[in-house]
Design a protein around this motif. Sequence first.
Motif, mmCIF file in Angstrom:
data_model
loop_
_atom_site.group_PDB
_atom_site.id
_atom_site.type_symbol
_atom_site.label_atom_id
_atom_site.label_comp_id
_atom_site.label_asym_id
_atom_site.label_seq_id
_atom_site.Cartn_x
_atom_site.Cartn_y
_atom_site.Cartn_z
ATOM 1 N N GLN A 1 -7.449 8.067 21.542
ATOM 2 C CA GLN A 1 -7.807 8.618 20.389
ATOM 3 C C GLN A 1 -7.232 7.645 19.331
ATOM 4 N N LEU A 2 -6.134 7.279 19.425
ATOM 5 C CA LEU A 2 -5.390 6.424 18.372
ATOM 6 C C LEU A 2 -6.207 5.304 18.091
ATOM 7 N N ALA A 3 -6.665 4.352 19.311
ATOM 8 C CA ALA A 3 -7.424 3.317 19.102
ATOM 9 C C ALA A 3 -8.476 3.456 18.214
ATOM 10 N N ARG A 4 -9.305 4.691 18.523
ATOM 11 C CA ARG A 4 -10.413 4.911 17.798
ATOM 12 C C ARG A 4 -9.977 5.375 16.026
ATOM 13 N N GLU A 5 -8.802 6.064 15.913
ATOM 14 C CA GLU A 5 -8.513 6.200 14.503
ATOM 15 C C GLU A 5 -8.299 4.782 13.735
ATOM 16 N N GLN A 6 -7.640 3.919 14.467
ATOM 17 C CA GLN A 6 -7.156 2.798 13.823
ATOM 18 C C GLN A 6 -8.284 1.951 13.514
ATOM 19 N N LEU B 1 1.876 8.839 11.112
ATOM 20 C CA LEU B 1 2.836 8.153 11.604
ATOM 21 C C LEU B 1 3.639 8.663 12.722
ATOM 22 N N THR B 2 3.360 9.851 13.098
ATOM 23 C CA THR B 2 3.765 10.419 14.336
ATOM 24 C C THR B 2 2.686 10.496 15.542
ATOM 25 N N ALA B 3 1.453 9.872 15.201
ATOM 26 C CA ALA B 3 0.352 10.022 15.856
ATOM 27 C C ALA B 3 0.558 10.286 17.709
ATOM 28 N N LEU C 1 -3.473 -2.793 9.695
ATOM 29 C CA LEU C 1 -2.691 -4.003 10.386
ATOM 30 C C LEU C 1 -1.149 -3.482 10.282
ATOM 31 N N ALA C 2 -0.761 -3.273 9.021
ATOM 32 C CA ALA C 2 0.640 -3.085 8.920
ATOM 33 C C ALA C 2 1.104 -1.738 9.543
ATOM 34 N N VAL C 3 0.279 -0.497 9.392
ATOM 35 C CA VAL C 3 0.705 0.459 10.182
ATOM 36 C C VAL C 3 0.791 0.555 11.525
ATOM 37 N N ASN C 4 -0.229 -0.409 12.203
ATOM 38 C CA ASN C 4 -0.248 -0.834 13.493
ATOM 39 C C ASN C 4 1.164 -1.113 14.131
ATOM 40 N N PHE D 1 0.700 -1.261 0.042
ATOM 41 C CA PHE D 1 0.180 -0.033 -0.045
ATOM 42 C C PHE D 1 0.799 1.246 -0.072
ATOM 43 N N ASP D 2 1.694 1.422 -0.936
ATOM 44 C CA ASP D 2 2.835 2.572 -1.028
ATOM 45 C C ASP D 2 1.863 3.836 -1.057
ATOM 46 N N ASP D 3 0.724 3.815 -1.823
ATOM 47 C CA ASP D 3 0.004 5.297 -1.957
ATOM 48 C C ASP D 3 -0.506 5.419 -0.661
ATOM 49 N N ASP D 4 -1.166 4.424 0.065
ATOM 50 C CA ASP D 4 -1.764 4.855 1.518
ATOM 51 C C ASP D 4 -0.878 5.225 2.466
ATOM 52 N N LEU D 5 0.261 4.793 2.477
ATOM 53 C CA LEU D 5 1.345 5.031 3.392
ATOM 54 C C LEU D 5 1.936 6.377 3.197
#
Length: 387
Positions: free
Chosen positions: A61-66, A44-46, A78-81, A31-35
């Motif tokens: 907050q982050l759990a809600r965003e995920q 990525l600095t959330a 899942l990968a960004v996780n 998912f390069d474009d998503d990344l």
Amino acid sequence: MTDVNDGFLSEELLSRIHERAAGHDRDNSFFDDDLDELKDAGYLTALVPAELGGAGLTFRQLAREQQRLAAAAPATALAVNMHLVWTGVAKTLRDRGDDALEFLLRDAAAGDLFAFGISEPGNDLVLFGSRTEARPLGDGGYGFHGTKIFTSLSPAWTRLGTMGLDTSSPDAPKIVYGFISRDEPGYTIADDWDTLGMRASQSQTTVLDGAVAPASTVFRRLDPGPNPDPLVFAIFANFEILLAAVYTGVGRRALELGVEAAHRRTSMKAGGASYAQDPDIRWRLADAAIAQDAMNPQIDALAADLDALVDHGAQWFPKLVGLKVRATETARVVVDKAIRASGGSSYFAGNELGRLYRDVLAGLFHPSDDESAHSTVANALLGPLER
């Protein structure tokens, strides 16, 4: 800092990510474009504190965003996780007075992408043992030799957090944690990710053959076995809470699709009425909604406790593994009920519910698995087994 009731990721961004998800699944592509878009949005600095150059979100907050991101694209979430877990581990330690990983927070703010090189074939001890050799180099650094599996973000990580067993130092054995860099030699990434689901994560096998973690990135040397070190708690807490959020997001999207299908489909037997009027379909989707609704308060509560530095003591671990198992199992049940309510079209590979059905199965394989979780909870309730 973003208000807890606001979404950090815009609906427009999530819509674009959602539109690309089917293509990445079909093509087995990363998912390069998503990344790129998530990086541009500051996601990525959330969890990096604002004073270190990050967005300064809370765990809650982050759990809600995920959950929102997973509803749009499960494999992307899942990968960004994995990156977010590492920044979360660093934040958890820092919040509790341990700055061993503050360098990670600063490097994440500067653009580094962190991945997990922890899981190994045949290692059911997970954090408490390792089949990988960690060979001391004499200057505080280590060379790692071994095989790591399910290494999400394989095409893109810049820093890989890994661990191995030091058996040669005077105080051995010790489990050593450190970070290797992508631009240094000593590792090979296998092109072996061709799975049933979560395909865009590209969680390929990584073979370490002397990859060096310099002394500046070696941040823990722990005794093998269960360990009270704050790092173990930080990894468990972040991994289990954010993983639960991802699979809860999958369930949320499946329920939406099931409701849409019930309104769209019509019954000749019922004179053309929609299936939203069918008592059996209504019961099935209501049952899925009841299960789904139970997850959000639990994730919210444990994430808020992590934010507030609540001390659950030895009860933290049964709470965390219970959340993970409950979230992944609930997501499977919700997806299954949504498919049953949606008819045969969901059986086609290009159908979104069919994709979610495949994606959600990955929850079975993440630690803590069902057996380990039940053992943890049983020990908390009944005490350890008598030998």
